[in-house]
Design an enzyme around this catalytic site. Structure first.
Site, PDB file in Angstrom:
ATOM      1  N   LYS A   9      48.006  58.994  92.412  1.00 45.71           N
ATOM      2  CA  LYS A   9      48.711  59.842  92.634  1.00 45.71           C
ATOM      3  C   LYS A   9      48.412  61.667  93.060  1.00 45.71           C
ATOM      4  CE  LYS A   9      52.014  62.858  90.100  1.00 45.71           C
ATOM      5  NZ  LYS A   9      53.045  63.092  89.144  1.00 45.71           N
ATOM      6  N   GLY A  11      47.125  64.760  93.517  1.00 46.32           N
ATOM      7  CA  GLY A  11      47.389  66.007  92.479  1.00 46.32           C
ATOM      8  C   GLY A  11      47.507  66.031  91.148  1.00 46.32           C
ATOM      9  N   CYS A  12      47.369  64.748  90.573  1.00 43.98           N
ATOM     10  CA  CYS A  12      46.602  63.958  89.323  1.00 43.98           C
ATOM     11  C   CYS A  12      45.384  64.392  88.831  1.00 43.98           C
ATOM     12  CB  CYS A  12      47.070  62.509  89.431  1.00 43.98           C
ATOM     13  SG  CYS A  12      46.854  61.678  87.901  1.00 43.98           S
ATOM     14  N   THR A  13      45.056  65.765  88.096  1.00 42.93           N
ATOM     15  CA  THR A  13      43.857  65.306  87.652  1.00 42.93           C
ATOM     16  C   THR A  13      43.189  65.170  87.075  1.00 42.93           C
ATOM     17  OG1 THR A  13      45.275  67.163  85.472  1.00 42.93           O
ATOM     18  CG2 THR A  13      44.463  68.058  87.515  1.00 42.93           C
ATOM     19  N   ALA A  16      41.052  62.963  89.809  1.00 45.93           N
ATOM     20  CA  ALA A  16      40.526  63.573  90.694  1.00 45.93           C
ATOM     21  C   ALA A  16      39.368  63.501  89.800  1.00 45.93           C
ATOM     22  CB  ALA A  16      40.869  64.860  90.643  1.00 45.93           C
TER      23      ALA A  16
END
Length: 150
Positions: A9, A11-13, A16
């Site tokens: 997804k 933008g999912c930290t 990342a």
């Protein structure tokens, strides 16, 4: 090492952080947007192997957290239909490497891909729980620019 296709997804930290761990382990990571990928039931099913249906779901998804969707009550066909209609329900990441497909980012994935991981929650959203005080806002919604195709 290997080339890893990493369905995330954007933008999912948490995703990342997981991609960074894979890169640190020497893997080449090709990130793809899980939310807009043209899934079929068969292709999606191939990432779950022998896991129970309840383990196919993202437990942080709003409809699961609210109790509106109860993965424990679903059979395979119903679960796949729900996830195809609402990809936020899919457990992330989906990982493909050297012909093998898996879901999530747990200790078995770390052993498979030789990832050095500090102790702690490997899959949980860092915006939940203890991090909520520092990052009170939810991740970008799927319709936001940050969630565009990867």
């Amino acid at each position: 090492m290997s080339s890893v296709i990493f369905y995330e997804k954007p933008g999912c930290t948490g995703n990342a952080r997981q991609k960074a761990l894979l890169r640190e382990a020497g893997h080449e990571v090709e990130a793809r947007n899980l939310l807009v990928h043209p899934w079929t039931a068969g292709a999606l099913r191939s990432f779950f192997g022998g896991r129970p249906v309840a383990e196919w779901f993202n437990t942080s998804a709003p409809r699961i957290k609210s109790g509106e969707v109860s993965p424990q009550t679903l059979d395979e066909a119903a679960a796949l239909a729900l996830m195809l209609a609402e990809p936020l329900l899919i457990r992330r990441p989906l990982i493909e490497c050297d012909g093998r497909r898996e879901c999530g980012f747990d200790a078995a994935i770390e052993r498979w891909l030789a990832v050095a991981q500090p102790a702690g929650d490997r899959e949980g959203c860092p915006r939940n729980g203890a991090h909520a005080a520092h990052e009170p806002h939810a991740c970008p919604s799927p319709a936001s620019p940050a969630a565009g195709a990867a």
